[in-house]
Design an enzyme around this catalytic site. Sequence first.
Site, mmCIF file in Angstrom:
data_model
loop_
_atom_site.group_PDB
_atom_site.id
_atom_site.type_symbol
_atom_site.label_atom_id
_atom_site.label_comp_id
_atom_site.label_asym_id
_atom_site.label_seq_id
_atom_site.Cartn_x
_atom_site.Cartn_y
_atom_site.Cartn_z
ATOM 1 N N HIS A 80 50.619 39.214 43.082
ATOM 2 C CA HIS A 80 50.433 40.414 42.248
ATOM 3 C C HIS A 80 51.794 40.951 41.791
ATOM 4 C CE1 HIS A 80 46.446 40.986 44.649
ATOM 5 N NE2 HIS A 80 46.435 39.929 43.865
ATOM 6 N N HIS A 237 40.919 40.128 37.348
ATOM 7 C CA HIS A 237 41.857 39.978 38.459
ATOM 8 C C HIS A 237 42.316 38.525 38.604
ATOM 9 C CE1 HIS A 237 44.103 40.932 41.995
ATOM 10 N NE2 HIS A 237 43.664 39.776 42.484
ATOM 11 N N ASP A 241 46.061 37.081 38.717
ATOM 12 C CA ASP A 241 46.546 36.127 39.726
ATOM 13 C C ASP A 241 47.220 34.912 39.093
ATOM 14 O OD1 ASP A 241 45.817 37.399 42.090
ATOM 15 O OD2 ASP A 241 43.891 36.373 42.258
ATOM 16 N N HIS A 264 44.693 29.686 43.747
ATOM 17 C CA HIS A 264 46.133 29.551 44.010
ATOM 18 C C HIS A 264 46.564 28.104 44.218
ATOM 19 C CE1 HIS A 264 46.061 33.837 44.195
ATOM 20 N NE2 HIS A 264 45.203 33.825 45.171
HETATM 21 ZN ZN ZN Z 1 44.894 38.535 43.565
#
Ligand code: ZN
Length: 277
Positions: A80, A237, A241, A264
């Site tokens: 973030h 969101h 990310d 991720h």
């Molecule tokens: Zn996040």
Amino acid sequence: MILKRKTIKSEIIYEGIGLHKGENIKLKLIPSTFGGIVFKRMDLPIEKRIINLAPENCFDLMRGTNIKNEYGEGIYTIEHFLSALAVLDITDLIVEIDGNELPIIDGSALEFVNLIEKVGIVDLEEEILPIVIKEPIFVSKEESHVVILPYDGYKITYGIKFEHTFLKSQMQEFEVNLETYKKEIGRARTFCFDYEIEYLKSNNLALGGTLENAIVIEKNGVLNPEGLRFEDEFVRHKMLDIIGDLKVMNRPIKGHVIAIKAGHFINAELCKKLKKI
Ligand code: ZN
């Protein structure tokens, strides 16, 4: 157009709770003239403190983006913060931190943007070369896919899909720039499902997690009394990310990112490929 490297005008001090340990974290951002984004773990002996931002330093990418140094010392949940640095075009910064994770704040990235805008940003002498996508590059793993296509700008199209009674599929697309980010992306909070909480806490994760810093999704809605900031806050969101995850490259990107059920891990795989161009 020549792009200059950038740093902040003056020091910033901030304190807040870390998501996983739930401890108070002191953060000090210091202007830097060169050397990229460097984290310094002030709670460690001096020789083990430095952790450089680089794709090869990413590890343990299941629930966040984390980096570690050659001593195995890490910093968790940097995405973030990196997302805010990405839209502000900050390329050079020293980040002193007295713990192993960034403050979670409200689960979004907007406060990081506000803190930096308050002190201001300065151009450095040196130029930064963007990553220019000339042909499609993709990474796939099972149902997750990320593709970057050639594009004269920076755009993200994102799709999420869950088998859940409340959160099903959402799709969104934005040009990535500071104005759009502040209005449409930077305020979107992190989220988890109610059934994950027990598992997380029993594994000593999300100990600092509350309804003040995450959206908790239940069977038919969210547990947060104030509700959602956007109807599709979840996909927004995820866009926040991925902007943070691609900032691990610390270079501006010229391309159109299309992400489907990404995360991720796959974003880090993409960075490894981008590093080669
Ligand atoms: Zn996040």
